[in-house]
Structure formats: C-alpha cells, structure tokens
Design a protein around this motif. Sequence first.
Motif, PDB file in Angstrom:
ATOM      1  N   ILE A  76       0.858  -1.183   0.000  1.00 54.40           N
ATOM      2  CA  ILE A  76       0.000   0.000   0.000  1.00 54.40           C
ATOM      3  C   ILE A  76       0.895   1.234   0.000  1.00 54.40           C
ATOM      4  CG2 ILE A  76      -1.813   1.274   1.215  1.00 54.40           C
ATOM      5  CD1 ILE A  76      -2.616  -1.359   2.549  1.00 54.40           C
ATOM      6  N   ASN A  77       0.610   2.172  -0.890  1.00 54.13           N
ATOM      7  CA  ASN A  77       1.358   3.429  -0.945  1.00 54.13           C
ATOM      8  C   ASN A  77       0.387   4.597  -0.831  1.00 54.13           C
ATOM      9  OD1 ASN A  77       4.189   4.623  -1.682  1.00 54.13           O
ATOM     10  ND2 ASN A  77       2.720   5.815  -2.864  1.00 54.13           N
ATOM     11  N   TYR A  78       0.790   5.625  -0.060  1.00 55.69           N
ATOM     12  CA  TYR A  78      -0.073   6.785   0.167  1.00 55.69           C
ATOM     13  C   TYR A  78       0.767   8.049   0.089  1.00 55.69           C
ATOM     14  CZ  TYR A  78      -2.663  10.300   2.866  1.00 55.69           C
ATOM     15  OH  TYR A  78      -3.273  11.453   3.286  1.00 55.69           O
ATOM     16  N   SER A  79       0.267   9.056  -0.597  1.00 57.40           N
ATOM     17  CA  SER A  79       0.922  10.364  -0.591  1.00 57.40           C
ATOM     18  C   SER A  79      -0.152  11.440  -0.687  1.00 57.40           C
ATOM     19  CB  SER A  79       1.919  10.486  -1.751  1.00 57.40           C
ATOM     20  OG  SER A  79       1.250  10.466  -2.993  1.00 57.40           O
ATOM     21  N   ASP A  80       0.100  12.562  -0.009  1.00 57.10           N
ATOM     22  CA  ASP A  80      -0.888  13.640   0.020  1.00 57.10           C
ATOM     23  C   ASP A  80      -0.235  14.884   0.598  1.00 57.10           C
ATOM     24  OD1 ASP A  80      -3.238  14.989  -0.303  1.00 57.10           O
ATOM     25  OD2 ASP A  80      -4.358  13.930   1.254  1.00 57.10           O
ATOM     26  N   THR A  94       4.273  11.033   2.503  1.00 58.57           N
ATOM     27  CA  THR A  94       4.318   9.835   1.671  1.00 58.57           C
ATOM     28  C   THR A  94       4.643   8.651   2.567  1.00 58.57           C
ATOM     29  OG1 THR A  94       5.121  11.106  -0.222  1.00 58.57           O
ATOM     30  CG2 THR A  94       5.397   8.735  -0.319  1.00 58.57           C
ATOM     31  N   GLY A  95       3.938   7.545   2.375  1.00 56.38           N
ATOM     32  CA  GLY A  95       4.201   6.358   3.183  1.00 56.38           C
ATOM     33  C   GLY A  95       3.842   5.094   2.434  1.00 56.38           C
ATOM     34  N   SER A  96       4.440   3.985   2.826  1.00 52.33           N
ATOM     35  CA  SER A  96       4.118   2.705   2.202  1.00 52.33           C
ATOM     36  C   SER A  96       4.290   1.577   3.201  1.00 52.33           C
ATOM     37  CB  SER A  96       5.002   2.452   0.973  1.00 52.33           C
ATOM     38  OG  SER A  96       6.358   2.335   1.347  1.00 52.33           O
ATOM     39  N   PHE A 151       7.829   6.045   6.108  1.00 52.63           N
ATOM     40  CA  PHE A 151       7.131   7.307   5.872  1.00 52.63           C
ATOM     41  C   PHE A 151       8.138   8.396   5.525  1.00 52.63           C
ATOM     42  CE2 PHE A 151       3.526   5.361   7.985  1.00 52.63           C
ATOM     43  CZ  PHE A 151       2.444   5.957   7.358  1.00 52.63           C
ATOM     44  N   ARG A 152       7.638   9.394   4.829  1.00 51.07           N
ATOM     45  CA  ARG A 152       8.387  10.614   4.550  1.00 51.07           C
ATOM     46  C   ARG A 152       7.451  11.782   4.822  1.00 51.07           C
ATOM     47  NH1 ARG A 152      12.570  12.625   0.985  1.00 51.07           N
ATOM     48  NH2 ARG A 152      12.108  14.782   0.405  1.00 51.07           N
TER      49      ARG A 152
END
Length: 930
Positions: free
Chosen positions: A324-328, A337-339, A383-384
């Motif tokens: 799962i990857n998420y960025s916003d 950004t995280g995965s 995470f970033r």
Amino acid sequence: MLFRNSLFIILTFISLHVTAQTHLEGVVVDESFDFPLTGAWVKLISLPDSTKKATYTDDEGSFSFKSVKPGVYALQITSLGYYELNKKVEVSKEPLLLDTLKMQGEDLLLDEINIEGEIPPVTQNGDTSQFNAESFKVNPDANVEDLIKKMPGVVMENGKLKVQGEDVKMIFVDGKPFFGDDPSVVLKNLPADAVSKIQVYDRQSEQAQFTGFDDGETSKTINIITKPDMRNGKFGRVYGGYGTDSRYKAGGNINAFNGDQRISVIGQTNNINIQNFSSEDLEGIGGEGGNRRRGRRRQGAGSDISDFQIGTQDGIAQTSALGINYSDKWGKKTEVTGSYFFNRSNIVTDHRLNRSYVLSDSIQRYRENSLSLTRNIDHRLNFRIEHKIDSMNSFLILPRVTLHQNDGNSELNGENRLNGIMLNETGNIFNTDLMGYNLANDILYKRRFSKEGRTLSMNLHTGYNRNHGENFLNAGNIFYHNGLIADTIDQYAELITNGANISATTAYTEPLGKNGQLKLDHRFTWQDNISDRRTFQYSLPEMGYTVIDTALSNIFNSNYVSQRVGGGYRYQKDKLRFNIKLRYEWAQLNGEREFPNPGTFTRNFSNLLPSAMLRYDFSKTKNLRVFYRTYTRVPNVEQLQNVIHNNNPLKLYSGNADLVQEYRNRIFVRYSASQPEKGANFFTYVSGTFINNFISNSTYIAGQDTMLAEGILLQRGAQLTRPVNLDGYYSLHSFSSYSFPVKVIKSNLGLNFRAGHTRRPGLINNLLNYSYNNNFGLGFTLGSNISQNLDFTIASNTNFNFVENTLRSDLNTSFISQSTQFSFNWIFWKGLVCRTTINHQLYSGLAEGFNQSFFLWNMSIGKKIFNNQRGEVTLSVYDLLGQNNNIQRVVTEAYVEDVMTNVLQRYIMLNFTYNLRSFKSMAQQLPEEN
C-alpha cells in the motif's frame, strides 16, 4: 572539543549581519485545466535598470528567486504552446509568495498546425537525461518496465535495472517516493500509457540537495512524470491464471489519483517464481568468508548477522505479497508519503557447485550439491513527512520499520579432491528459526536565510535492531587419510545480535562574493553492536543439548565513535561549477569479548578526507563532470567476532578482532551530450576505486591435520577463512552508450560498450595472491517505434572475462557470457494478440558440465474482449523448448566457482487480464467559477 569548536564557528556566522534581501516564489499552471506547467521559462527584470534573473519551473510548476532586493520588477513567463505572460510585481523586505499564475494556451485550429519536426526522444539538461515517452512506442497493455527497456543505456541484468551502467536505487513518480525504495514495484505496476517523461539523474543526499554542496553520496534515480490527464482518476489492472503442474498466479494493482492525494494498492500470489516485492532489496545472504552473493547460499545455513536479512533468492518460489502506498498534502505546508509491504514466500533451492582453489603447488577442487526449503515473512513500513514551517524553515522526518522472520531446512553433500584424489566429504542437515526487527529514523532541519547562499541544516539519525534465533546442525564427515576417519556433529546454537546507532550532522553555508560559497560541517557518529552466539553439543546421558562448546561460542561487543569536522568552498559562474572540501576524522573502535575468554582492545584512527567536484557545461546539451572522494569504512561485528562457524565442516569461517578500518578513494569522470534535433544521445563515464587496508580474506587449506587456536581440529583438505586487511585493491570501470533513431524502420538503436579491471588481494595458505579480473562487453538494443499494435525489441549483450592469478598462472581462465533477447507483440484482426519472447543464453569457458547454450522461449496467443478491449484472455506457454537454466560464475581472490541452480521449466497457463481506466474528463477537471 571538536564539536564545541565547530558549533561556536557556526553560531558566529549565524550572528553576522543579514542584508536587506528577500525571495520571491510562485506557481505556473494551465489556465483551462489548472495543470502545473513544467519547464516554463521565468525571467525577473529589475525596473528601471533591466538587470535580469531567470529560472525554469519544476515538475510542480513552481519557481523561486533568492536574494531579491526590494523594488519594482517585471515578471515574464514563456512556455511552448502558450501566450507570453507579463506581470508587474513589487517586492518589499518580506518574502513574496505570488498568487497562482495562469497561462493561456494558444488557440490554433487543427488545419493551421504544420508539424515540421518530431519531439526529440532524449534531451540533456545538466546532469539529468530526459526521455520523452511518446518517442518509444509500446503496446497498450505495457508497463513502465516494458517502456524503459527500450530507452538508450537501459538494460535488465540478473533481474536488476541498470541505467548508464549503474544499478537504479530509487524510482520517484512526479518527484515523490512510490512504494519506498524498491524499483521493481514501480516498473511492474505502473502502466506505460500513464507516463509523459522519464528523467534519469544522480540523486544527492537530502542535506547535499539543500546546501548545494555535492558530497558524492549519490544514487542512480529515475523520476517518472505522469501525463496531466492521468493525475485525476483510477487506473490499474487485475489478472489471474492457472496451468499445468498446478501452476497459478493472481494479483493486480489499483491506483487512485486525485491531484496531490494518491493511493495505490498492489497484491499478488503465485507459485511461478515471481518473488517481488522484496523486503529491503538487500545485497544477499552472507556466505562463508564474508563473500556475499544474492541468492547464492542455501537459506538457513548461516550463523551470522546476515542470516536475518532476506532478499530475492535463486530457486523456485511460492509467494504472496501486499503493498500500500499513500501520498498527500496535509494543508499547504505538509507533504506526506508512506508505504507498507507484506511478503511471504516459500523457496525451494537445488544447486550444484564446482569450485577451484588457487593453491601454489596443487589443484584442489570442491563440489557441492544441496537442497533447501526456506520460509520468509517480511513486513516493511516507511514514511516521509516534509513540513514547511515558513518560507525560511522546514524539516523532514523519515521513519522506517522492518520486521522479518525466516525458518528453513537444508541438506548438503560436499567433497574435496586434491589432484583428483578424494580428501574428504560431508553430508549434513541444517535447520534454522530466525526473527528480528529494525527501527530507524532521520530528522532533517533546514534553515534558509534572507541572504542567498546562507543556510543551516542539522540531521539526526537514530537506529536500533534486534535479531534472535536458533539453528540445529547434524553432520557426518569422512576424512580419507591415515586410514578412514569418520566424525559426526550434533549441535544446537542460539544466535542473538543487537545494534544501536546515532549520528548527528550540522552544516552551515555562507556566500563569499557573487560566485562563491563557504561550507562548514561537523558529524558525530556512535555505533554499538553485540553478537551473542552459544553452541551446545548433544549429551546422550542427559538426552539434550546441554554441553556448551566454548570453541564455537562467543559473546562479542563492538563500539565505534567518530567525529568529523571540515569545510569547503564552492564556485559557480556561467558554465563552470566546482567545489573542494577537506575534512579531518578522528575515530575510535573498541572491542570486548565477554565469553569464553574475556579481553578488550581499543584502536584510534585519524584521517584527512579530501574531496572535489568539477562540472563544466560546454552547452545546455553537453557537460563534463569530475568527482573525487575519500571515506572510511569500519569492520562490522560479524567480521570482528572471532568465533568458528562450522555449518559446513569442510569450510569453516571465523571473524578477526585485529581488523582496522578501510580507507577508500573514488574518482568518477562522466561526459554527456545530446543532439535533440537528431534524436541522438551519447554518454560515457570512467570510475576508479582504490582501497588501503582492504578487508579481504585469508584462506587456509590444511595440508595436514592442524589444531586451531580455538581448539578445533582442521582436518587435511578442510579450510578456514578469516577476514584480513590487505593493501593493493583497486578497480577501474567504464561504460559508454550511443543512441539514435533509425527512421527507415521506425526504430531506435542504442549501442553500449563496457570495460573493467579489478585487482583483489587475498591470502591463501599465508601466501599473497592477486586476482585480476579483466572484462569488456558490447551490446545493442533495437526497439521498434512503429505503432502501439506492432511492437518488437531486439537486444544483445556479450561479456568477455579474463581471470589471472599471481600464485598460479596455469589456473588463469577466460569465459564468455552472452544474453540475447527478441520480443514481439502484435495486436491485429478484431483484437487478436500474438506475443513471443525468445532469450538465448550462452556460457562458454566454465567448468565441465556448466557450459551452456540454451533458449528460453515463451509465447502466447490471446483475444481482446469487451467493447473497450480492456479485457484479454490468453493461452501462454513458458519455456516452450524445456531448456531453461540458471548458471553463475563467481571470481574471488581464493577461488573460481560455477553454480547451477534449479529453475522453472515448461508449463502452459490460461490467463485473464482486465485493465481499469477511469479518469475525469477535461470538463470535470476545470476549476469551479466563484
């Protein structure tokens, strides 16, 4: 004291007078569709003296000017296909953030357009090579991997993506991390039709990017720029297949893009050896003697810290994975950004090994057959978080967590022969159960002052890892001398490794004149590691593993502290840019053996670490870059811990507490040139590495029964390997590529040449041997550019290798490896699909039974279904000729080794694939009127 003095200097500079200057920022977008405009030319013209500053907009359409004096300016923006935008701005002493600047597209009717040229496939902008995706035709269902393999200087080698001769370490999508740092995830799960451009560059560390000082710690990086109309909607694919021998695969990916918010989910399960997603893309599992080769050694057969690290392995794997990857953007100031990854695999590995040792007076060969089953479970979370406090201050947080579990069992049979006569043989069973976790975090604070070039940055890194497990060894050994001697081993071992580390780096930069900049920095590092290995022999009277074996047990702690302080100067004007730096490093390495025989040592190191960088731009499309760097590398706890590892009784390994740190020198020269009007691109580089106190190996092969200091009898023909420091290591490598379009057949042709020379020192029976490995290779890639429905690629790479040894010139060898591939995809009458891929592998000059010339032929025929042809049913055959093989050659300072590992062979599979595409129309993406 060094830290206190450097901190005082930094604070003194901060307290200097700040001139009355500020900065100006803005964002440029398309007026109709609100898309950011990349590469727009922005000029800031001072009124009334007409002095100018200029810059380009980045991938987000943003631009900024530093050191702007208060006054009135004319802002002028130009971009191809848009009317010029002019705006008058007034700058005060405070930073100025302009409202969004919207550019109007030129209204040209279709019959007014006269196309006189084509978009250049490759352009060069400084150190960045940019490929236009539209110039490389692929079929409608292709992924990014299919697209990027057609680009010049790009090859897939042993499952790794290489660009311009270097391994790709990171892939970004629109400048943001995508599924952490695993390139394969992006390549296989992002569709090619979503891509507008692909950029290739050397990514510097976060701190180097901010300060402008290149520290040489770069990684080859790809940035994928998506098409604007693909940034709002959902896209992906699902697939499934079942075939002969109960072969199966199922999986898919879904990407939901809504401007800044992007959510991607990928998953798969299969038993056809698709192992990604990897846990950390690690270099591999540590073998005996510290020689590390990805997937080479039988899993579960080790007993050092690398046992806890699981990477892609040879063999046949059954895998289930989820990502799962998420960025916003959280508000205007925070980007996140995280995965998360989960991976579970069962791997069966069956390999044959043939090794020839470089001895001064005899020929000893080792043969091995092994079969292993490994079960891996891995979790990875990262995470970033980047937050802008204000226009001058920001910070970056990078937390990472990895959990892993590994258990396995293996059976091994090995034998040593001296001049063709049997010396000894072993048969053993090895079982392991290992668990561990790693925690790490980086916090980077960045402060930019009003005066251009004045910055302050501070980075704090923390890390902690804990690994624990156990293994069981049952071995039967036979030694053929002085009669027949049989020996058995039945033992149990407990393994615990813990480690913690902290590093803090502070950097301050100050402008010197119009073109210069001074940098001062300080770095403090602390590392503490403990390795606890206790081995117990089976006691028949007590019916258990109750007798501790002190010769195979050890508790060892290593502690490393270093301080580095220095400064540098950077100069930049017109076409020339260079910097020079000099650092002083003091370090202390402490070691303590707690068991079985307590002892301590302390070693101090002092080094000067110079570095330099020069870049000259002959033009916008041609540049030369030269870089020189020195650095040190400390031995790890595994290399320092002097305890015997006997998981293979014929090949023992031990650490060495007498090791010192390495001192490394690296030089890199690169030249890039492109001719956009002709679509041609040229790239070449030469790199060299020279190491003092290189950590190599000392291999002792017993000519007669020998009692080791640890109280273990080394039987005749068996070996013990320890790491040692030796001078004389160096390596030189070069790579060149040239690409150009072949318009007659509507294709792009890329040519490449590579060469290398490595000298590696090693001790064999206390005699110094230099192993020289000379190699050169030629290759080409011809990729069609005809249409999306007819696509072919022909590629071939041939490598010539020459190995020489100073101890035994009669054992010098040469071998050839060649890989040739032809792939063909054709979509024709009413959606029928024909695909075929033929790979030819050639190995010549290897050991008897390992030379191979075989074809791996895969083919399929299918039919597009549904009105939009997004679905497809395909019947495919893998390894049609049943010739697939996996062969590797390994060259070290002590031996040359050939390995053959089991692979998948012929099966037939029925597949179904559906491509999801759901995007907002242009009208839906228009901003609402107020």
